[in-house]
Design a protein around this motif. Structure first.
Motif, PDB file in Angstrom:
ATOM      1  N   ARG A 125       0.962  -1.345  -0.040  1.00  0.00           N
ATOM      2  CA  ARG A 125       0.129  -0.174  -0.312  1.00  0.00           C
ATOM      3  C   ARG A 125       0.756   1.210   0.203  1.00  0.00           C
ATOM      4  O   ARG A 125       0.417   2.447  -0.366  1.00  0.00           O
ATOM      5  N   ARG A 126       2.175   1.142   0.424  1.00  0.00           N
ATOM      6  CA  ARG A 126       3.008   2.244   0.629  1.00  0.00           C
ATOM      7  C   ARG A 126       3.781   2.426  -0.737  1.00  0.00           C
ATOM      8  O   ARG A 126       4.559   3.429  -1.001  1.00  0.00           O
ATOM      9  N   GLY A 127       3.587   1.392  -1.900  1.00  0.00           N
ATOM     10  CA  GLY A 127       4.120   1.615  -3.101  1.00  0.00           C
ATOM     11  C   GLY A 127       5.516   0.782  -2.960  1.00  0.00           C
ATOM     12  O   GLY A 127       6.313   0.960  -4.327  1.00  0.00           O
ATOM     13  N   ARG A 128       5.895  -0.022  -2.159  1.00  0.00           N
ATOM     14  CA  ARG A 128       6.942  -0.802  -2.152  1.00  0.00           C
ATOM     15  C   ARG A 128       6.726  -2.176  -2.793  1.00  0.00           C
ATOM     16  O   ARG A 128       5.787  -2.613  -2.912  1.00  0.00           O
ATOM     17  N   SER A 129       7.858  -2.452  -3.567  1.00  0.00           N
ATOM     18  CA  SER A 129       7.925  -3.634  -4.462  1.00  0.00           C
ATOM     19  C   SER A 129       7.891  -4.833  -3.171  1.00  0.00           C
ATOM     20  O   SER A 129       8.573  -4.886  -2.493  1.00  0.00           O
ATOM     21  N   MET A 130       7.039  -5.865  -3.644  1.00  0.00           N
ATOM     22  CA  MET A 130       7.174  -7.236  -2.817  1.00  0.00           C
ATOM     23  C   MET A 130       7.130  -8.287  -3.832  1.00  0.00           C
ATOM     24  O   MET A 130       7.140  -8.409  -5.079  1.00  0.00           O
ATOM     25  N   PRO A 131       7.907  -9.499  -3.136  1.00  0.00           N
ATOM     26  CA  PRO A 131       8.052 -10.665  -4.035  1.00  0.00           C
ATOM     27  C   PRO A 131       6.864 -11.275  -4.588  1.00  0.00           C
ATOM     28  O   PRO A 131       5.849 -11.159  -4.248  1.00  0.00           O
ATOM     29  N   CYS A 132       7.072 -11.969  -5.730  1.00  0.00           N
ATOM     30  CA  CYS A 132       6.241 -12.818  -6.540  1.00  0.00           C
ATOM     31  C   CYS A 132       5.696 -13.985  -5.476  1.00  0.00           C
ATOM     32  O   CYS A 132       6.306 -14.486  -4.646  1.00  0.00           O
ATOM     33  N   THR A 133       4.344 -14.026  -5.605  1.00  0.00           N
ATOM     34  CA  THR A 133       3.774 -14.847  -4.735  1.00  0.00           C
ATOM     35  C   THR A 133       4.049 -16.423  -5.280  1.00  0.00           C
ATOM     36  O   THR A 133       3.880 -17.430  -4.419  1.00  0.00           O
ATOM     37  N   GLY A 134       4.402 -16.545  -6.525  1.00  0.00           N
ATOM     38  CA  GLY A 134       4.740 -17.811  -6.886  1.00  0.00           C
ATOM     39  C   GLY A 134       6.292 -18.334  -6.771  1.00  0.00           C
ATOM     40  O   GLY A 134       6.336 -19.583  -6.510  1.00  0.00           O
ATOM     41  N   CYS A 135       7.184 -17.401  -6.998  1.00  0.00           N
ATOM     42  CA  CYS A 135       8.601 -17.835  -6.767  1.00  0.00           C
ATOM     43  C   CYS A 135       9.390 -17.223  -5.756  1.00  0.00           C
ATOM     44  O   CYS A 135      10.428 -17.572  -5.678  1.00  0.00           O
ATOM     45  N   GLY A 136       8.789 -16.084  -5.309  1.00  0.00           N
ATOM     46  CA  GLY A 136       9.506 -15.515  -4.105  1.00  0.00           C
ATOM     47  C   GLY A 136      10.752 -14.488  -4.650  1.00  0.00           C
ATOM     48  O   GLY A 136      10.938 -13.844  -3.989  1.00  0.00           O
ATOM     49  N   GLN A 137      10.485 -14.308  -5.898  1.00  0.00           N
ATOM     50  CA  GLN A 137      11.536 -13.572  -6.590  1.00  0.00           C
ATOM     51  C   GLN A 137      10.823 -11.967  -6.566  1.00  0.00           C
ATOM     52  O   GLN A 137       9.884 -11.684  -6.778  1.00  0.00           O
ATOM     53  N   TYR A 138      11.800 -10.919  -7.063  1.00  0.00           N
ATOM     54  CA  TYR A 138      11.376  -9.868  -7.468  1.00  0.00           C
ATOM     55  C   TYR A 138      11.307  -9.665  -8.877  1.00  0.00           C
ATOM     56  O   TYR A 138      12.467  -9.892  -9.469  1.00  0.00           O
ATOM     57  N   HIS A 139      10.044  -9.030  -9.407  1.00  0.00           N
ATOM     58  CA  HIS A 139      10.158  -9.036 -11.021  1.00  0.00           C
ATOM     59  C   HIS A 139       9.953  -7.572 -11.459  1.00  0.00           C
ATOM     60  O   HIS A 139       9.181  -6.999 -10.854  1.00  0.00           O
ATOM     61  N   HIS A 140      10.544  -7.164 -12.239  1.00  0.00           N
ATOM     62  CA  HIS A 140      10.363  -6.040 -13.097  1.00  0.00           C
ATOM     63  C   HIS A 140       9.156  -5.950 -13.620  1.00  0.00           C
ATOM     64  O   HIS A 140       8.725  -7.172 -14.531  1.00  0.00           O
ATOM     65  N   PRO A 141       8.212  -5.064 -13.953  1.00  0.00           N
ATOM     66  CA  PRO A 141       6.785  -5.103 -14.492  1.00  0.00           C
ATOM     67  C   PRO A 141       6.836  -5.158 -15.912  1.00  0.00           C
ATOM     68  O   PRO A 141       6.067  -5.765 -16.405  1.00  0.00           O
ATOM     69  N   ALA A 142       8.106  -4.912 -16.689  1.00  0.00           N
ATOM     70  CA  ALA A 142       8.297  -5.367 -18.082  1.00  0.00           C
ATOM     71  C   ALA A 142       8.929  -6.481 -18.157  1.00  0.00           C
ATOM     72  O   ALA A 142       8.783  -7.263 -19.468  1.00  0.00           O
ATOM     73  N   ASN A 143       9.131  -7.489 -17.166  1.00  0.00           N
ATOM     74  CA  ASN A 143       9.769  -8.792 -17.564  1.00  0.00           C
ATOM     75  C   ASN A 143       8.686  -9.477 -18.176  1.00  0.00           C
ATOM     76  O   ASN A 143       7.372  -9.579 -17.774  1.00  0.00           O
ATOM     77  N   PRO A 144       9.342 -10.181 -19.450  1.00  0.00           N
ATOM     78  CA  PRO A 144       8.152 -11.161 -20.065  1.00  0.00           C
ATOM     79  C   PRO A 144       7.962 -12.278 -19.224  1.00  0.00           C
ATOM     80  O   PRO A 144       6.694 -13.129 -19.854  1.00  0.00           O
TER      81      PRO A 144
END
Length: 451
Positions: A125-144
C-alpha cells in the motif's frame, strides 16, 4: 540492384502519384485498404438527369480493430468506442439525455479464476515492491515472465481454454442473475423487473498478461423506458453494488473435460466495483474510490484499444499446425493456442468452434458490447459519419442532398498495396495524419481548459 529508396522515389515520380496519395489520405493511411474499381454517378431524383459521372478506382478502409494489423483503423475504432461509452456515461450527445448522470452507475471488473500459479508483480500500500507469490523473487513490470506459469507442467491449460471459450456465456448468465438479484432487493418477481427498471451496460474485454480476458463494464440502472426514464427510488447504488457482488459469486457454467470429468466455470474471486461519480471530473478516482465519468470514457476506450490491439494472441486465424509452430509468441501463449487447436479437433467441443478462435486464445466474444439502450451503436456512428461526409461534398458542389440520387457500382479489385514502396509511403502518410490529429486534440484540450 535497386534499393527500397529507389523504388519509393520511382513511385513518387509516377504521373498517378497525386491521385494515389489522395486515395491513401482518404482512408487515413489504412495499412491494408480494400481496392474497388467501377463508377460513381449523381442523378437528379425526380428527373433522372445526370449531374456527375466518374469512373476509376477507390480505396476503402479495412476496418480492422487490431492495432498490430492497422493502426489507423484501430484509432478510429477506439475513437468510436470513446464516444459510445461517453454518451452512456454523461449524456448530452448521441440522443442520450444528461439526466443519466443522476442514475446509479458502477464501473465493474470481473476476472478469470486461477488455473495455476503465475509469476506476478506486487506492491504494498506504500508503493514498495513485494516478491512474487509464485517464486518469491522480485520481477520488473516489463519482465516477459510476468503472467506465465510458475510450473507449466501443472498449469490447467484445458480449463483455461474452456473458461475462455465460455466467457461470453458467463457474462450473459451474470446479467440474468443480476436482474434476479435486483428483483430480490425490490421484493418483486423476476418477470416484473422490466416494469420498474432497465439494466444498461457497456462492456470491454481486455487480455491479462496470463492470456485470459477480464471484463470492464459500465453498468447503469435506467427506468423501464430507457435512459430518459427516471430510475425507481429503491434502485440505489448500494442496491446495485450488492446485486453485482451476489450475481458474480453465484454464476456457474458446467462443462466437461476431454475425459468426461465435470468442470465448473465461474468468475474469479477478484470483483472490483467503483461507483461512477460526476463530481470528481478532474481526476480518475475520488477519495472514496469512486471513478469520475469524465475520465472513465477514455479509460474504457483504452481497454478497447488494448483488447483489439497488441496482445500475445495471433493477428490472424490459425489454419494449420505449422502456423502454430512458427508463431512469434511466448511458450505460454503458444501452449494456450495449441490447447485450443487440439480441443477443437474433438467432437465434444464442436459447438465451441475452438480452431477458428485459437488465434484469440479461445476467446470467442466481441471486445466491446453493450445493451440495446445503453447508448449509440457503432453502426449509427459510422452512418452519421457517412451522411456528414456526403452532405459536405454535396454542399461544396452547391447541390441539395434531397434532390440528388447517389449511384455507386463498385467491384472488388484486391486488398492492400501492390508493393513494398507503396506500403512504406502509406505508412509515412498514416504517421503524419495521426501526428496531426494528436496535435489538434492537444490544442482543443488546451483551449477547453483555458476557457
Amino acid at each position: 540492384m535497386l534499393t527500397l529508396d529507389d523504388h519509393i522515389a520511382a513511385r513518387v515520380r509516377r504521373a498517378d502519384y497525386i491521385h494515389w496519395r489522395h486515395q491513401v489520405e482518404s482512408v487515413g493511411g489504412c495499412a491494408k485498404p480494400i481496392r474497388l474499381t467501377g463508377t460513381h454517378r449523381l442523378e437528379h431524383k425526380s428527373t433522372g438527369a445526370p449531374i456527375y459521372h466518374a469512373e476509376g478506382d477507390v480505396f476503402v478502409a479495412c476496418g480492422n480493430r487490431r492495432e498490430s494489423v492497422c493502426p489507423t483503423c484501430a484509432d478510429r475504432y477506439a475513437a468510436d468506442a470513446f464516444h459510445l461509452i461517453r454518451a452512456g456515461l454523461a449524456g448530452g450527445s448521441k440522443g442520450i439525455p444528461t439526466s443519466v448522470t443522476d442514475k446509479p452507475r458502477a464501473f465493474v471488473t470481473l476476472t478469470a479464476p486461477s488455473f495455476g500459479a503465475v509469476h506476478n508483480v506486487r506492491t504494498s500500500r506504500r508503493g514498495r515492491s513485494m516478491p512474487c507469490t509464485g517464486c518469491g523473487q522480485y520481477h520488473h513490470p516489463a519482465n516477459p515472465i510476468i503472467g506465465t506459469p510458475v510450473d507449466p507442467h501443472t498449469y490447467d491449460y484445458v480449463g483455461a481454454v474452456l473458461w475462455q471459450a465460455h466467457a461470453g456465456q458467463l457474462w450473459a448468465r451474470f446479467t440474468q442473475r443480476l436482474r434476479r438479484e435486483l428483483a430480490k432487493a425490490a421484493g418483486i418477481r423476476v418477470r416484473e423487473v422490466g416494469e420498474y427498471l432497465r439494466l444498461s451496460y457497456g462492456k470491454v474485454a481486455e487480455y491479462q498478461r496470463r492470456g485470459l480476458v477480464h471484463f470492464h463494464a459500465v453498468i447503469r440502472l435506467d427506468g423501464p423506458d430507457g435512459p430518459a426514464d427516471p430510475t425507481p427510488e429503491w434502485a440505489t447504488l448500494d442496491v446495485l453494488d450488492a446485486a453485482i457482488r451476489a450475481a458474480a459469486a453465484s454464476v456457474t457454467i458446467t462443462t466437461h473435460r476431454p475425459d468426461g470429468q465435470a468442470l465448473d466455470l465461474a468468475w474469479g474471486e477478484q470483483v472490483d466495483i467503483r461507483r461512477v461519480n460526476p463530481t470528481t471530473v478532474q481526476r480518475v478516482e475520488g477519495p472514496d474510490g469512486s471513478i469520475s465519468e469524465a475520465a472513465l470514457a477514455g479509460y474504457v476506450a483504452k481497454y478497447a484499444t488494448k483488447g483489439t490491439g497488441k496482445s500475445e494472441a495471433a493477428d490472424r486465424p490459425i489454419r494449420s499446425q505449422e502456423d502454430i509452430d512458427y508463431l512469434d509468441v511466448s511458450d505460454h501463449h503458444r501452449r494456450i493456442i495449441q490447447t485450443a487447436w487440439d480441443l477443437g479437433s474433438l467432437d465434444n467441443y464442436a459447438d465451441l468452434n475452438l480452431r477458428r478462435w485459437a488465434h484469440m486464445l479461445g476467446f470467442r466474444g466481441h471486445f466491446l458490447t453493450k445493451s440495446r439502450r445503453y447508448s449509440v451503436t457503432f453502426g449509427q456512428l459510422r452512418a452519421a459519419r457517412r451522411t456528414w461526409r456526403l452532405a459536405t461534398n454535396l454542399a461544396a458542389a452547391e447541390l441539395d442532398p434531397n434532390d440528388v440520387l447517389v449511384i455507386n457500382d463498385w467491384r472488388f479489385d484486391g486488398v492492400g498495396y501492390t508493393n513494398e514502396a507503396e506500403r512504406e509511403l502509406a505508412a509515412a502518410i498514416a504517421t503524419r495524419i495521426r501526428q496531426h490529429r494528436a496535435l489538434k486534440h492537444r490544442k482543443d484540450n488546451d483551449h477547453a481548459q483555458a476557457a
